[in-house]
Scaffold this active site. Structure first.
Site, PDB file in Angstrom:
ATOM      1  N   ASN A 155       0.866  -1.189   0.000  1.00  0.00           N
ATOM      2  CA  ASN A 155       0.000   0.000   0.000  1.00  0.00           C
ATOM      3  C   ASN A 155       0.902   1.238   0.000  1.00  0.00           C
ATOM      4  O   ASN A 155       2.106   1.133   0.212  1.00  0.00           O
ATOM      5  CB  ASN A 155      -0.928  -0.031   1.225  1.00  0.00           C
ATOM      6  CG  ASN A 155      -0.124  -0.081   2.511  1.00  0.00           C
ATOM      7  OD1 ASN A 155       0.537   0.898   2.863  1.00  0.00           O
ATOM      8  ND2 ASN A 155      -0.152  -1.205   3.197  1.00  0.00           N
ATOM      9  N   ASP A 178      -3.507  -6.971   5.189  1.00  0.00           N
ATOM     10  CA  ASP A 178      -4.405  -7.905   5.865  1.00  0.00           C
ATOM     11  C   ASP A 178      -4.263  -9.318   5.314  1.00  0.00           C
ATOM     12  O   ASP A 178      -4.602 -10.284   5.971  1.00  0.00           O
ATOM     13  CB  ASP A 178      -5.860  -7.440   5.699  1.00  0.00           C
ATOM     14  CG  ASP A 178      -6.128  -6.190   6.523  1.00  0.00           C
ATOM     15  OD1 ASP A 178      -5.558  -6.081   7.617  1.00  0.00           O
ATOM     16  OD2 ASP A 178      -6.895  -5.318   6.050  1.00  0.00           O
ATOM     17  N   LYS A 213      10.093 -16.415 -10.860  1.00  0.00           N
ATOM     18  CA  LYS A 213       9.230 -15.379 -11.435  1.00  0.00           C
ATOM     19  C   LYS A 213       8.104 -16.014 -12.257  1.00  0.00           C
ATOM     20  O   LYS A 213       8.363 -16.879 -13.092  1.00  0.00           O
ATOM     21  CB  LYS A 213      10.098 -14.481 -12.322  1.00  0.00           C
ATOM     22  CG  LYS A 213       9.357 -13.303 -12.870  1.00  0.00           C
ATOM     23  CD  LYS A 213      10.235 -12.499 -13.797  1.00  0.00           C
ATOM     24  CE  LYS A 213       9.384 -11.449 -14.484  1.00  0.00           C
ATOM     25  NZ  LYS A 213      10.065 -10.867 -15.616  1.00  0.00           N
ATOM     26  N   LYS A 251     -13.247  -0.576  15.676  1.00  0.00           N
ATOM     27  CA  LYS A 251     -11.875  -1.109  15.795  1.00  0.00           C
ATOM     28  C   LYS A 251     -11.337  -0.890  17.206  1.00  0.00           C
ATOM     29  O   LYS A 251     -10.653  -1.748  17.755  1.00  0.00           O
ATOM     30  CB  LYS A 251     -10.949  -0.441  14.766  1.00  0.00           C
ATOM     31  CG  LYS A 251     -11.196  -0.925  13.348  1.00  0.00           C
ATOM     32  CD  LYS A 251     -10.315  -0.207  12.331  1.00  0.00           C
ATOM     33  CE  LYS A 251     -10.789  -0.554  10.921  1.00  0.00           C
ATOM     34  NZ  LYS A 251     -10.114   0.184   9.872  1.00  0.00           N
ATOM     35  N   LYS A 308     -10.235  -4.175  19.221  1.00  0.00           N
ATOM     36  CA  LYS A 308      -8.795  -4.379  19.436  1.00  0.00           C
ATOM     37  C   LYS A 308      -8.355  -3.949  20.844  1.00  0.00           C
ATOM     38  O   LYS A 308      -7.174  -3.918  21.145  1.00  0.00           O
ATOM     39  CB  LYS A 308      -8.005  -3.646  18.356  1.00  0.00           C
ATOM     40  CG  LYS A 308      -8.427  -4.056  16.923  1.00  0.00           C
ATOM     41  CD  LYS A 308      -7.453  -3.603  15.857  1.00  0.00           C
ATOM     42  CE  LYS A 308      -8.044  -3.840  14.464  1.00  0.00           C
ATOM     43  NZ  LYS A 308      -7.042  -3.940  13.408  1.00  0.00           N
TER      44      LYS A 308
END
Ligand code: CTP
Length: 398
Positions: free
Chosen positions: A210, A279, A289, A339, A343
């Site tokens: 990301n 995630d 490859k 969350k 958590k």
């Protein structure tokens, strides 16, 4: 840098070739809002004119103890009284030697002996001089006297040799002054910070990840270090230089981040998980490859990574403070509180990604702090360093 606003900083310049860099430092301090005055040695005037500093800071430079035209007859005492920090850049072996032995035979050394506030020396000299036993001894003496020494960097020196002796980078000196002025309210505290993205490799040349830059986590680690914390920074791949003085652990995948974080979490007082963790990871890692072949479509299957924060939350000790981040594209409040509860967090810092001045690669952030109590605090767009300090101050109030 916010701490420099309205602070009285005295910049001492002694006679070394690096004196030409002192105006750059002066400008950095001024830009951060500091009120800067300059004191020079006579030798420094052979390298750079006092006029340069007078034009930049708008005040007369002090270099003569008996200069009747200064604000008062004893100018060095005037400057010393209101000084928040005195920084000598460059500091020659001569000035270091004099200060280590309490000698005050010119405006700069006399001022330093009288100065209140933090004292910072930035040595710059030939490598052999810096390694000289007498210079080393003097530096050790000064450290014992509570002087802060900003070590010179390595590189090519004016005398055409290479080695350790170059004046520390001006941004680093400014950072050192900020650290010196910062209240050490996190002393004896272990702060574990995670930052950056993780990479989940599919084959040796491809991965999923990301756009996290790591800036927020690094800003928290730097702020905690400045406040005296014992900081461990676990980071995924970023292009950032890690803050000096923190224990830096580089990881790549979410699994590596999980292992490292779990090792460091049990004795941490404050845990801040700013990392953008993948995630999922590819179910199968291809050793070679993957070739295009003839297929127009391919599908890969992914399996779930451990939710590191949730795992820490489950094992959290009563006295530990646990903070997470929630980067959302919609329903910020609902998702953040969900969350926070799932958590077992004390605070979650939520932000909407993709808004101007906020998000993965920006230097600023627009955040909302959501607390266990159900309360929230909406913050304006601010520098990530400033947000880091707000988060740490909140930890101390919990
Ligand atoms: N986090 C973590 N381990 C994961 C995923 C997330 O420790 N495998 C942490 C992040 O570091 C962050 C918080 O959990 O502090 C929230 O991460 P975020 O990606 O916003 O949410 P997720 O829990 O992954 O949920 P979702 O992707 O469904 O929004």
């Amino acid at each position: 840098m916010k701490i420099l606003k309205d602070k009285n900083i005295v910049l001492g310049v002694s006679g070394g070739i690096a004196a030409y860099k002192a105006p750059e430092l002066l400008r950095i301090l001024q830009k951060a809002g500091a009120k800067v005055r300059v004191v020079m040695t006579k030798n420094a005037r052979d390298f750079i004119s006092p006029l340069t500093f007078e034009a930049l800071c708008g005040h007369k430079v002090l270099f003569d103890l008996f200069d009747g035209s200064y604000t008062s007859a004893i100018g060095h005492i005037d400057l010393a009284k209101d000084c928040d920090a005195a920084v000598i850049a460059p500091a020659t072996a001569n000035v270091i030697g004099k200060l280590a032995n309490g000698i005050a035979d010119d405006a700069l050394t006399t001022f330093m002996l009288a100065a209140k506030g933090r004292k910072i020396l930035c040595p710059a000299m030939n490598e052999a001089m810096y390694e000289n036993a007498a210079v080393k001894r003097n530096i050790m003496k000064l450290e014992a006297d509570d002087y802060i020494i900003m070590e010179p960097s390595e590189g090519e020196l004016a005398c055409k040799t290479k080695g350790k002796g170059r004046l520390a980078d001006c941004d680093k000196i400014a950072d050192g002054i900020c650290e010196a002025l910062t209240t050490k309210d996190l002393i004896w505290k272990k702060i574990l910070v995670t930052a950056g993205p993780t990479r989940e490799f599919i084959d040796p040349v491809r991965f999923i990840s990301n756009p996290s830059s790591g800036k927020m986590g690094y800003a928290i680690a730097a702020a905690a270090k400045k406040r005296g914390g014992n900081v461990v920074l676990v980071s995924g791949p970023t292009y950032l230089e890690h803050p000096e003085g923190v224990k830096f652990i580089k990881v790549v995948s979410a699994n590596q981040m999980a292992d490292t974080t779990f090792i460091n979490a049990p004795d941490a007082d404050i845990i801040i998980k700013a990392a953008a963790v993948s995630d999922y990871r590819a179910e199968k890692f291809f050793e070679h490859k993957l070739k295009k072949g003839l297929a127009d479509k391919v599908s890969l299957s992914f399996c779930k990574n451990t939710d590191i924060l949730k795992e820490i939350g489950l094992n959290k000790k009563k006295e530990q403070i646990l903070i997470g981040f929630a980067a959302e594209t919609e329903d910020l409040e609902k998702n953040a509180f969900k969350k926070l509860k799932e958590k077992n967090l004390d605070i979650i810092i939520g932000n909407i990604v993709g808004k101007p001045g906020s998000g993965f690669e920006a230097d600023t952030n627009k955040a909302v702090l959501f607390f266990k109590s159900g309360k929230k605090k909406v913050l304006p767009v601010m520098d990530k360093g400033e947000l880091a300090d707000i988060i740490l101050s909140r930890c101390l109030t919990l």
